[in-house]
Design a protein around this motif. Sequence first.
Motif, PDB file in Angstrom:
ATOM      1  N   GLN A   1       0.830  -1.205   0.000  1.00  0.00           N
ATOM      2  CA  GLN A   1       0.000   0.000   0.000  1.00  0.00           C
ATOM      3  C   GLN A   1       0.872   1.266   0.000  1.00  0.00           C
ATOM      4  OE1 GLN A   1      -2.618  -0.718   3.427  1.00  0.00           O
ATOM      5  NE2 GLN A   1      -4.164  -1.519   2.036  1.00  0.00           N
ATOM      6  N   THR A   2       1.863   1.260  -0.901  1.00  0.00           N
ATOM      7  CA  THR A   2       2.791   2.378  -1.037  1.00  0.00           C
ATOM      8  C   THR A   2       2.351   3.263  -2.195  1.00  0.00           C
ATOM      9  OG1 THR A   2       4.622   1.053  -0.160  1.00  0.00           O
ATOM     10  CG2 THR A   2       5.199   3.012  -1.451  1.00  0.00           C
ATOM     11  N   ARG A   3       2.265   4.568  -1.933  1.00  0.00           N
ATOM     12  CA  ARG A   3       1.738   5.487  -2.946  1.00  0.00           C
ATOM     13  C   ARG A   3       2.783   5.961  -3.944  1.00  0.00           C
ATOM     14  NH1 ARG A   3      -1.355  11.365  -2.105  1.00  0.00           N
ATOM     15  NH2 ARG A   3      -1.259  11.942  -4.330  1.00  0.00           N
ATOM     16  N   TRP A   4       3.983   6.288  -3.454  1.00  0.00           N
ATOM     17  CA  TRP A   4       4.966   6.969  -4.296  1.00  0.00           C
ATOM     18  C   TRP A   4       6.132   6.040  -4.638  1.00  0.00           C
ATOM     19  CZ3 TRP A   4       3.374  11.732  -5.734  1.00  0.00           C
ATOM     20  CH2 TRP A   4       2.493  12.420  -4.906  1.00  0.00           C
ATOM     21  N   LEU A   5       6.445   5.928  -5.919  1.00  0.00           N
ATOM     22  CA  LEU A   5       7.639   5.241  -6.395  1.00  0.00           C
ATOM     23  C   LEU A   5       8.580   6.288  -6.966  1.00  0.00           C
ATOM     24  CD1 LEU A   5       9.104   2.545  -7.143  1.00  0.00           C
ATOM     25  CD2 LEU A   5       7.943   2.692  -9.360  1.00  0.00           C
ATOM     26  N   PHE A   6       9.825   6.299  -6.505  1.00  0.00           N
ATOM     27  CA  PHE A   6      10.754   7.308  -7.003  1.00  0.00           C
ATOM     28  C   PHE A   6      12.148   6.715  -7.181  1.00  0.00           C
ATOM     29  CE2 PHE A   6      11.466   7.481  -2.479  1.00  0.00           C
ATOM     30  CZ  PHE A   6      12.753   7.964  -2.281  1.00  0.00           C
ATOM     31  N   GLY A   7      12.989   7.451  -7.904  1.00  0.00           N
ATOM     32  CA  GLY A   7      14.350   6.993  -8.140  1.00  0.00           C
ATOM     33  C   GLY A   7      15.076   7.959  -9.053  1.00  0.00           C
ATOM     34  N   ILE A   8      16.281   7.572  -9.465  1.00  0.00           N
ATOM     35  CA  ILE A   8      17.097   8.433 -10.326  1.00  0.00           C
ATOM     36  C   ILE A   8      17.645   7.617 -11.501  1.00  0.00           C
ATOM     37  CG2 ILE A   8      17.711  10.297  -8.739  1.00  0.00           C
ATOM     38  CD1 ILE A   8      20.175   8.748  -7.918  1.00  0.00           C
ATOM     39  N   PRO A   9      16.801   7.331 -12.491  1.00  0.00           N
ATOM     40  CA  PRO A   9      17.281   6.627 -13.693  1.00  0.00           C
ATOM     41  C   PRO A   9      18.429   7.377 -14.353  1.00  0.00           C
ATOM     42  CG  PRO A   9      14.886   6.788 -13.691  1.00  0.00           C
ATOM     43  CD  PRO A   9      15.378   7.661 -12.586  1.00  0.00           C
ATOM     44  N   SER A  10      19.312   6.633 -14.992  1.00  0.00           N
ATOM     45  CA  SER A  10      20.551   7.211 -15.514  1.00  0.00           C
ATOM     46  C   SER A  10      20.640   7.148 -17.033  1.00  0.00           C
ATOM     47  CB  SER A  10      21.762   6.462 -14.930  1.00  0.00           C
ATOM     48  OG  SER A  10      21.764   6.522 -13.528  1.00  0.00           O
ATOM     49  N   LEU A  11      21.290   8.167 -17.594  1.00  0.00           N
ATOM     50  CA  LEU A  11      21.715   8.169 -18.993  1.00  0.00           C
ATOM     51  C   LEU A  11      23.194   7.825 -19.019  1.00  0.00           C
ATOM     52  CD1 LEU A  11      19.069   9.849 -19.355  1.00  0.00           C
ATOM     53  CD2 LEU A  11      20.332  11.282 -20.960  1.00  0.00           C
ATOM     54  N   LYS A  12      23.598   6.959 -19.946  1.00  0.00           N
ATOM     55  CA  LYS A  12      25.015   6.591 -20.028  1.00  0.00           C
ATOM     56  C   LYS A  12      25.783   7.634 -20.845  1.00  0.00           C
ATOM     57  CE  LYS A  12      24.226   2.152 -21.066  1.00  0.00           C
ATOM     58  NZ  LYS A  12      24.565   0.756 -21.436  1.00  0.00           N
ATOM     59  N   THR A  13      25.886   8.826 -20.246  1.00  0.00           N
ATOM     60  CA  THR A  13      26.645   9.932 -20.834  1.00  0.00           C
ATOM     61  C   THR A  13      27.030  10.880 -19.704  1.00  0.00           C
ATOM     62  OG1 THR A  13      26.592  11.782 -22.409  1.00  0.00           O
ATOM     63  CG2 THR A  13      24.542  11.231 -21.284  1.00  0.00           C
ATOM     64  N   VAL A  14      28.068  11.672 -19.927  1.00  0.00           N
ATOM     65  CA  VAL A  14      28.422  12.734 -18.972  1.00  0.00           C
ATOM     66  C   VAL A  14      28.406  14.094 -19.664  1.00  0.00           C
ATOM     67  CG1 VAL A  14      29.764  11.237 -17.442  1.00  0.00           C
ATOM     68  CG2 VAL A  14      30.898  12.334 -19.402  1.00  0.00           C
ATOM     69  N   ASP A  15      27.845  14.152 -20.855  1.00  0.00           N
ATOM     70  CA  ASP A  15      27.805  15.383 -21.640  1.00  0.00           C
ATOM     71  C   ASP A  15      26.603  16.228 -21.203  1.00  0.00           C
ATOM     72  OD1 ASP A  15      27.622  17.385 -23.549  1.00  0.00           O
ATOM     73  OD2 ASP A  15      28.094  16.060 -25.231  1.00  0.00           O
ATOM     74  N   PRO A  16      26.829  17.436 -20.655  1.00  0.00           N
ATOM     75  CA  PRO A  16      25.715  18.299 -20.237  1.00  0.00           C
ATOM     76  C   PRO A  16      24.781  18.659 -21.389  1.00  0.00           C
ATOM     77  CG  PRO A  16      27.795  19.111 -19.349  1.00  0.00           C
ATOM     78  CD  PRO A  16      28.138  18.039 -20.346  1.00  0.00           C
ATOM     79  N   ASN A  17      25.327  18.698 -22.603  1.00  0.00           N
ATOM     80  CA  ASN A  17      24.497  18.998 -23.760  1.00  0.00           C
ATOM     81  C   ASN A  17      23.471  17.888 -24.010  1.00  0.00           C
ATOM     82  OD1 ASN A  17      24.148  21.054 -25.826  1.00  0.00           O
ATOM     83  ND2 ASN A  17      24.723  19.466 -27.297  1.00  0.00           N
ATOM     84  N   ASP A  18      23.897  16.632 -23.843  1.00  0.00           N
ATOM     85  CA  ASP A  18      22.968  15.510 -23.947  1.00  0.00           C
ATOM     86  C   ASP A  18      21.903  15.590 -22.861  1.00  0.00           C
ATOM     87  OD1 ASP A  18      24.388  14.456 -26.079  1.00  0.00           O
ATOM     88  OD2 ASP A  18      25.484  12.993 -24.865  1.00  0.00           O
ATOM     89  N   ALA A  19      22.347  15.898 -21.645  1.00  0.00           N
ATOM     90  CA  ALA A  19      21.417  15.998 -20.519  1.00  0.00           C
ATOM     91  C   ALA A  19      20.363  17.059 -20.772  1.00  0.00           C
ATOM     92  CB  ALA A  19      22.181  16.316 -19.233  1.00  0.00           C
ATOM     93  N   ALA A  20      20.781  18.187 -21.353  1.00  0.00           N
ATOM     94  CA  ALA A  20      19.848  19.285 -21.640  1.00  0.00           C
ATOM     95  C   ALA A  20      18.864  18.901 -22.744  1.00  0.00           C
ATOM     96  CB  ALA A  20      20.619  20.535 -22.029  1.00  0.00           C
ATOM     97  N   ALA A  21      19.328  18.171 -23.754  1.00  0.00           N
ATOM     98  CA  ALA A  21      18.441  17.743 -24.837  1.00  0.00           C
ATOM     99  C   ALA A  21      17.324  16.863 -24.301  1.00  0.00           C
ATOM    100  CB  ALA A  21      19.240  17.000 -25.903  1.00  0.00           C
ATOM    101  N   VAL A  22      17.664  15.904 -23.444  1.00  0.00           N
ATOM    102  CA  VAL A  22      16.658  15.024 -22.845  1.00  0.00           C
ATOM    103  C   VAL A  22      15.727  15.823 -21.940  1.00  0.00           C
ATOM    104  CG1 VAL A  22      16.315  13.097 -21.248  1.00  0.00           C
ATOM    105  CG2 VAL A  22      18.091  12.963 -23.015  1.00  0.00           C
ATOM    106  N   TYR A  23      16.276  16.736 -21.179  1.00  0.00           N
ATOM    107  CA  TYR A  23      15.496  17.575 -20.263  1.00  0.00           C
ATOM    108  C   TYR A  23      14.449  18.385 -21.021  1.00  0.00           C
ATOM    109  CZ  TYR A  23      14.821  21.161 -16.577  1.00  0.00           C
ATOM    110  OH  TYR A  23      14.313  22.020 -15.625  1.00  0.00           O
ATOM    111  N   VAL A  24      14.854  19.014 -22.116  1.00  0.00           N
ATOM    112  CA  VAL A  24      13.925  19.826 -22.911  1.00  0.00           C
ATOM    113  C   VAL A  24      12.882  18.934 -23.579  1.00  0.00           C
ATOM    114  CG1 VAL A  24      13.736  21.332 -24.945  1.00  0.00           C
ATOM    115  CG2 VAL A  24      15.550  21.713 -23.263  1.00  0.00           C
ATOM    116  N   HIS A  25      13.302  17.779 -24.087  1.00  0.00           N
ATOM    117  CA  HIS A  25      12.342  16.854 -24.703  1.00  0.00           C
ATOM    118  C   HIS A  25      11.291  16.419 -23.693  1.00  0.00           C
ATOM    119  CE1 HIS A  25      10.609  13.583 -26.963  1.00  0.00           C
ATOM    120  NE2 HIS A  25      11.012  12.709 -26.060  1.00  0.00           N
TER     121      HIS A  25
END
Length: 281
Positions: free
Chosen positions: A162-186
Amino acid sequence: MHATNLAAPIKAIYTTYKTTRTQALHRAEPLFEISKGRYTATTVTRKKEYLEVLKLRYEVFHREYRGRMFPFGFDVDIYDSNADYLIVRDNKQRRVIGAYRIISSKKTEVFYSASEYHIDSFLCQPGDKAELSRACVHRHHRNGIVLTLLWRALVEYMNLTQTRWLFGIPSLKTVDPNDAAAVYVHLQNIGAWKEGWQIKPTDDFAIAGFQGYVEQWKNRESAAVKAIADGLIPPLLKTYIKAGARIIAEPVLDREFQCIDYFTVLDMAHLDQRYRRKYSN
């Protein structure tokens, strides 16, 4: 590797093994089994299964992702002792080939995500919470059956506790901030980003100048952003989003594991109905 250079890593692995062998493995609740074909999903109740999980995590996170050459070891951290584990066993090979670690607010107030984000404003929300972390599947078993079993087990766990919230920090296999921003905007473009809880990265994991990268992507056509982002988003995060999860904060940079992480929350009360029907037993 020269024999004299093997002594230190072997000693470290043996020390970890002895420590892990003597750790108390609390009885997982709830207990269940779900089978399909050659695979069975269940909760870990035996120390042998727990050790198999740690070895599988080493194989995936250290050998495969980080390029560690040492052929065996254990991936273990301070969060393991208070966690439950969902696993998928290959009944033909008689081994664990997939695993999710679940840290429940029913058992602890210490979460892995809190090392990368300030999450107090989320933890204050009403309802029990479960953090999904260290998710891994052996590279030879990354197929639809295994992923479906893991999610069926996850939904079963959330329902029975009877748990309401599921959370976590899924990862992208990259360290490029530009890649991170592209996914964020998408993710913003498709409505998978949510404001409201003021979740912020910790100083050690924040991406310097991140909003500057974001502004560059915001000026591009959404189709162009999607084309880049689709190739970067891992299956786990895609499944999260399709199920109804939302990204709650800017991504962070995990230098140790060479990846970009996104704080993600799924309110089980708003689980997509297609997923509820597909993964409910």
